[in-house]
Motif scaffolding. Structure first.
Motif, PDB file in Angstrom:
ATOM      1  N   UNK A  93      -9.170   7.439  23.130  1.00 19.55           N
ATOM      2  CA  UNK A  93      -8.055   7.578  24.060  1.00 19.55           C
ATOM      3  C   UNK A  93      -8.554   7.787  25.491  1.00 19.55           C
ATOM      4  N   UNK A  94      -9.626   8.518  25.627  1.00 15.85           N
ATOM      5  CA  UNK A  94     -10.244   8.695  26.937  1.00 15.85           C
ATOM      6  C   UNK A  94     -10.676   7.350  27.508  1.00 15.85           C
ATOM      7  N   UNK A  95     -11.290   6.507  26.679  1.00 15.49           N
ATOM      8  CA  UNK A  95     -11.694   5.171  27.121  1.00 15.49           C
ATOM      9  C   UNK A  95     -10.475   4.337  27.517  1.00 15.49           C
ATOM     10  N   UNK A  96      -9.440   4.404  26.706  1.00 14.96           N
ATOM     11  CA  UNK A  96      -8.235   3.600  26.987  1.00 14.96           C
ATOM     12  C   UNK A  96      -7.553   4.052  28.278  1.00 14.96           C
ATOM     13  N   UNK A  97      -7.384   5.344  28.422  1.00 19.62           N
ATOM     14  CA  UNK A  97      -6.658   5.857  29.577  1.00 19.62           C
ATOM     15  C   UNK A  97      -7.439   5.697  30.884  1.00 19.62           C
ATOM     16  N   UNK A  98      -8.769   5.730  30.804  1.00 13.46           N
ATOM     17  CA  UNK A  98      -9.604   5.606  32.011  1.00 13.46           C
ATOM     18  C   UNK A  98     -10.096   4.170  32.236  1.00 13.46           C
ATOM     19  N   UNK A  99      -9.648   3.247  31.373  1.00 11.06           N
ATOM     20  CA  UNK A  99     -10.067   1.842  31.488  1.00 11.06           C
ATOM     21  C   UNK A  99     -11.589   1.678  31.399  1.00 11.06           C
ATOM     22  N   UNK A 100     -12.193   2.446  30.514  1.00  8.64           N
ATOM     23  CA  UNK A 100     -13.627   2.323  30.253  1.00  8.64           C
ATOM     24  C   UNK A 100     -13.818   1.175  29.263  1.00  8.64           C
ATOM     25  N   UNK A 148     -13.227   2.817  11.479  1.00  3.07           N
ATOM     26  CA  UNK A 148     -11.968   2.066  11.392  1.00  3.07           C
ATOM     27  C   UNK A 148     -11.102   2.288  12.625  1.00  3.07           C
ATOM     28  N   UNK A 149     -11.077   3.515  13.124  1.00  2.00           N
ATOM     29  CA  UNK A 149     -10.350   3.785  14.372  1.00  2.00           C
ATOM     30  C   UNK A 149     -10.946   2.990  15.533  1.00  2.00           C
ATOM     31  N   UNK A 150     -12.255   2.937  15.580  1.00  2.00           N
ATOM     32  CA  UNK A 150     -12.936   2.198  16.651  1.00  2.00           C
ATOM     33  C   UNK A 150     -12.602   0.720  16.572  1.00  2.00           C
ATOM     34  N   UNK A 151     -12.586   0.164  15.363  1.00  2.00           N
ATOM     35  CA  UNK A 151     -12.243  -1.250  15.211  1.00  2.00           C
ATOM     36  C   UNK A 151     -10.795  -1.509  15.630  1.00  2.00           C
ATOM     37  N   UNK A 152      -9.914  -0.579  15.346  1.00  2.00           N
ATOM     38  CA  UNK A 152      -8.526  -0.696  15.784  1.00  2.00           C
ATOM     39  C   UNK A 152      -8.443  -0.783  17.311  1.00  2.00           C
ATOM     40  N   UNK A 153      -9.175   0.076  18.003  1.00  2.00           N
ATOM     41  CA  UNK A 153      -9.133   0.064  19.464  1.00  2.00           C
ATOM     42  C   UNK A 153      -9.781  -1.196  20.026  1.00  2.00           C
ATOM     43  N   UNK A 154     -10.759  -1.732  19.311  1.00  2.00           N
ATOM     44  CA  UNK A 154     -11.340  -3.006  19.741  1.00  2.00           C
ATOM     45  C   UNK A 154     -10.300  -4.121  19.657  1.00  2.00           C
TER      46      UNK A 154
END
Length: 318
Positions: A93-100, A148-154
């Motif tokens: 979520x940190x990556x998503x919200x900060x556009x990392x 699995x969570x990481x693959x979802x975010x990918x």
């Protein structure tokens, strides 16, 4: 870099800091040894709000921090859920919200432990098969869930995600103990080195021909650096050596490096438990990163010998 104060994370942080601006986090205790070029921040990854204290502008997150049996006194399965699952979700979520745009994650090899004795190199396409009994069960489940969570975010957010499946990575620091079933023990290879140095004898347990990948932390840190630089790498990669070392070879090299010309008595104990027998197929890692280990077994042991505090490693009581 999340988890920059441990045996693995500190070496990775130092490697990355040579060419990159690095912010390294620690959970509770401030690192006793700090790397000059690394800026340190305290971060509890189980607390989503704690991420708000980190600055903006990161282009990659390396997630090394995690709960594992080797560092757990007793048995607290909830810790695996909190750190490895919730902590990973908070990081995503940190990556998503900060556009990392990129996340690098460290995965255990326990997801393929059923393939250890197959005699075939373990590939990245090997079907996942988790142990459902023992003190590693919830740990393995939590790490697999994190993957699995990481693959979802990918797939959902187009996050570039690189996952490294690691066996035991050998380090040269003063952390010579680990936990087995929640009980502190000294690492086997440290005990072997101590026995050679102090008593000029060594025991070889189980099958001396069982062989396993033994990656060195300095090679692994270079692999992380290659991953940080890659714009195209994606998915799961093996992070071993592809050149397994038999127990007999390990013993002989320990004798050569730590005893030299002195005579050392070897005793075979076939009735004792054998070490795992496995190796990784490194073809995908080699192809996508151009990676080749620089340390073989002897040069690794020599570097350990020349780097560690001999008072801790070589002269403690057996």
């Amino acid at each position: 870099m999340i988890g920059a104060s441990g045996s693995l994370g500190s070496v990775v942080a130092e490697q990355l800091s040579q060419k990159n601006q690095v912010t390294g986090t620690y959970c509770s205790r401030e690192p006793t040894i700090k790397i000059d070029k690394v800026e340190y921040k305290q971060l509890n990854i189980t607390d989503k709000k704690a991420f708000e204290g980190l600055e903006k502008g990161f282009d990659c997150v390396v997630l090394v921090s995690g709960a594992m049996p080797a560092t757990m006194s007793g048995y607290e399965p909830q810790t695996y859920i909190d750190v490895n699952i919730t902590g990973t979700l908070n990081t995503l979520e940190f990556c998503r919200q900060r556009n990392i745009p990129k996340l690098i994650f460290i995965m255990t090899f326990s997801d393929v432990s059923d393939s250890f004795y197959s005699g075939l190199p373990i590939t990245t396409e090997q079907p996942r098969k988790l142990a459902m009994t023992g003190d590693h069960a919830v740990y393995g489940i939590s790490k697999a869930t994190a993957c699995d969570l990481i693959e979802h975010y990918h797939q959902e957010y187009d996050l570039q995600t690189i996952l490294f499946r690691i066996p035991t990575v050998y380090c040269a620091d003063d952390n010579v103990d680990f936990y087995v079933d929640g009980v502190k023990r000294t690492k086997a290879y440290v005990k072997m080195i101590r026995s050679v140095v102090q008593h000029k004898k060594i025991e070889i347990w189980g099958n001396p021909e069982n062989a396993k990948d033994m990656p060195y932390v300095k090679d692994f840190s270079r692999l992380i650096e290659l991953a940080v630089s890659s714009k195209t790498a994606q998915g799961l990669y093996n992070a071993g050596t592809g050149s397994p070392v038999t127990l007999e070879q390990l013993v002989n090299e320990i004798i050569q490096v730590f005893a030299g010309e002195e005579s050392v008595e070897k005793t075979y104990r076939p009735e004792m438990a054998s070490q795992p027998n496995f190796t990784f197929d490194m073809s995908k890692t080699e192809a996508d990163f151009g990676y080749q280990p620089q340390y073989d077994l002897r040069s690794m042991l020599m570097d350990i010998r020349d780097s560690v505090d001999s008072a801790v490693w070589l002269t403690s009581d057996l």
